[in-house]
Enzyme design. Structure first.
Site, PDB file in Angstrom:
ATOM      1  N   THR A 220       0.812  -1.218   0.000  1.00  8.41           N
ATOM      2  CA  THR A 220       0.000   0.000   0.000  1.00  8.41           C
ATOM      3  C   THR A 220       0.844   1.265   0.000  1.00  8.41           C
ATOM      4  O   THR A 220       0.490   2.255  -0.648  1.00  8.41           O
ATOM      5  CB  THR A 220      -0.937   0.007   1.234  1.00  8.41           C
ATOM      6  OG1 THR A 220      -1.784  -1.138   1.177  1.00  8.41           O
ATOM      7  CG2 THR A 220      -1.801   1.255   1.258  1.00  8.41           C
TER       8      THR A 220
ATOM      9  N   ASP B 126       1.995  -7.829  -4.193  1.00 10.30           N
ATOM     10  CA  ASP B 126       1.195  -7.726  -2.978  1.00 10.30           C
ATOM     11  C   ASP B 126       1.833  -8.620  -1.926  1.00 10.30           C
ATOM     12  O   ASP B 126       2.313  -9.710  -2.237  1.00 10.30           O
ATOM     13  CB  ASP B 126      -0.242  -8.179  -3.264  1.00 10.30           C
ATOM     14  CG  ASP B 126      -1.165  -7.909  -2.087  1.00 10.30           C
ATOM     15  OD1 ASP B 126      -1.074  -8.675  -1.099  1.00 10.30           O
ATOM     16  OD2 ASP B 126      -1.964  -6.957  -2.145  1.00 10.30           O
ATOM     17  N   SER B 127       1.809  -8.183  -0.690  1.00 14.39           N
ATOM     18  CA  SER B 127       2.499  -8.963   0.334  1.00 14.39           C
ATOM     19  C   SER B 127       1.848 -10.331   0.545  1.00 14.39           C
ATOM     20  O   SER B 127       2.485 -11.240   1.081  1.00 14.39           O
ATOM     21  CB  SER B 127       2.549  -8.195   1.657  1.00 14.39           C
ATOM     22  OG  SER B 127       1.280  -8.081   2.240  1.00 14.39           O
TER      23      SER B 127
ATOM     24  N   ASP C  48       0.646  -6.958   5.469  1.00 10.30           N
ATOM     25  CA  ASP C  48       0.026  -8.222   5.862  1.00 10.30           C
ATOM     26  C   ASP C  48       1.033  -9.301   6.217  1.00 10.30           C
ATOM     27  O   ASP C  48       0.816 -10.085   7.141  1.00 10.30           O
ATOM     28  CB  ASP C  48      -0.902  -8.730   4.754  1.00 10.30           C
ATOM     29  CG  ASP C  48      -2.204  -7.946   4.681  1.00 10.30           C
ATOM     30  OD1 ASP C  48      -2.484  -7.180   5.629  1.00 10.30           O
ATOM     31  OD2 ASP C  48      -2.941  -8.093   3.690  1.00 10.30           O
TER      32      ASP C  48
ATOM     33  N   THR D  69       2.975 -20.845  21.709  1.00 12.50           N
ATOM     34  CA  THR D  69       1.674 -20.514  22.270  1.00 12.50           C
ATOM     35  C   THR D  69       0.840 -19.735  21.266  1.00 12.50           C
ATOM     36  O   THR D  69       1.354 -18.895  20.532  1.00 12.50           O
ATOM     37  CB  THR D  69       1.795 -19.712  23.573  1.00 12.50           C
ATOM     38  OG1 THR D  69       0.475 -19.355  24.028  1.00 12.50           O
ATOM     39  CG2 THR D  69       2.609 -18.435  23.385  1.00 12.50           C
TER      40      THR D  69
ATOM     41  N   CYS E   5      -1.419 -17.790  22.342  1.00 13.77           N
ATOM     42  CA  CYS E   5      -1.750 -16.549  23.047  1.00 13.77           C
ATOM     43  C   CYS E   5      -1.018 -15.381  22.388  1.00 13.77           C
ATOM     44  O   CYS E   5       0.016 -15.553  21.755  1.00 13.77           O
ATOM     45  CB  CYS E   5      -1.351 -16.635  24.512  1.00 13.77           C
ATOM     46  SG  CYS E   5      -2.277 -17.865  25.450  1.00 13.77           S
TER      47      CYS E   5
END
Length: 342
Positions: free
Chosen positions: A15, A59-60, A92, A278, A280
């Site tokens: 972008t 594009d990524s 991204d 993890t 998390c």
């Protein structure tokens, strides 16, 4: 003698390199050879800027190990001619790319700063200008003729992070990235606040080693309640599979059911490396803390400790490409190579 730092700006896509055609509303790639004309503020920086752009910006979402090798090759070819590098990249997959490049560039003694933006460079409310200007300023920081920062970093929304410690957390806000287990290296305000005690030490070797061989016969598996034995078995039975990043619960916990542990034992016996991270957003794996992770510790699952998923999968690709002896692989993975792990 010219003492200005020389910075190479590499545009890969994303972008930040777009501008809006106000007649059609379509986004078009920006001509970075005219960068100083478009962003005259850059002339105030105490550095010289040269630019290289991918002929066809990507594009990524299409980023892959082949493109990482391309980026690494450009840095390698220009390493002696420049004092720092800024890589413009779609947001991204930027954390994956910054992590990969951190492992690919060994003995790095100069800054490689990834940045991008949430809005195109020509947009009225763009975050691109601040990200770009400050990333270049940080890449040009020198003391006594040497770079202040000598690692792969990611700069976004007023903060510079260690690249292999980052993850993207928001698709809409300007504050798109975070570093869940390691503080920011630099904070940009009225002045640049550099936390020198957090920086990787400057490499004494001046020879940059670039590792372009990555093995992508790997997969990320995220645990969830109700995961099917058949599904996990199908993944682990992929003939070419060499490594798995297993996203587990909490501090590295997973089911204790016999079928689950048996599938892991079978995969490990075939030479597949399994890394426990993890799922998390922060914290560390500590296998053996609970009964639900003890079995994995006993069968030889690798502890990802506090590594991000992005760094874990790219480190796995990198190490698999290094032909490390099987008996040494676990120890090497669990060792910090570029500050990616505690």
């Amino acid at each position: 003698m010219n003492s200005k730092a020389k910075i190479l700006l590499l545009y890969t896509g994303g972008t930040i390199g777009m501008r809006k055609d106000f007649d059609t509303g379509a986004l078009k790639a920006f001509n970075f050879s005219k960068l100083l004309n478009r962003i005259p503020e850059l002339k105030q920086l105490d550095c010289e800027i040269e630019t290289i752009s991918f002929e066809e910006p990507i594009d990524s979402s299409n980023m892959n190990p082949k493109e990482w090798a391309r980026i690494a090759s450009i840095i390698e070819e220009n390493y002696l001619s420049f004092d720092g590098f800024v890589v413009l990249h779609g947001s991204d997959t930027m954390s994956y790319s910054a992590s990969a490049l951190s492992f690919m560039l060994e003995n790095l003694a100069k800054p490689v700063v990834f940045t991008g933006s949430q809005l195109p460079i020509g947009d009225l409310r763009t975050d691109a200008k601040e990200n770009l200007i400050t990333a270049i300023q940080i890449a040009s920081l020198q003391e006594n003729g040497q770079a202040v920062i000598s690692e792969v970093c990611l700069y976004f929304e007023y903060k510079l992070y260690r690249g292999n410690r980052t993850t993207k957390i928001n698709a809409e806000h300007f504050k798109a990235f975070t570093s869940p287990n390691y503080p920011e290296l630099v904070e940009s305000g009225v002045n640049l606040k550099i936390r020198r005690e957090l920086l990787l030490p400057r490499q004494q070797s001046t020879e940059l080693l670039v590792h372009k061989k990555l093995d992508n016969n790997v997969v990320i598996v995220k645990m969830f309640p109700g995961m099917s034995e058949a599904v996990l078995a199908a993944i682990l039975d992929i003939p070419t599979l060499e490594g798995v990043v297993l996203e587990t619960y909490g501090s590295g916990n997973a089911p204790t059911e016999d079928w689950f542990v048996s599938l892991l034992i079978k995969a490990i016996s075939k030479g597949v490396y399994i890394v426990n991270v993890t799922q998390c957003s922060g914290g560390s794996v500590n296998m053996g803390q609970y009964e639900t992770s003890t079995a994995m510790k006993e069968i030889g699952v690798i502890s990802g400790k506090d590594i991000t998923t992005e760094a874990a999968i790219t480190k796995l690709m990198y190490l698999l490409g290094q032909n490390i002896a099987q008996q040494d692989f676990k120890d090497v993975f669990e060792t910090s190579l570029r500050g990616e792990i505690i």
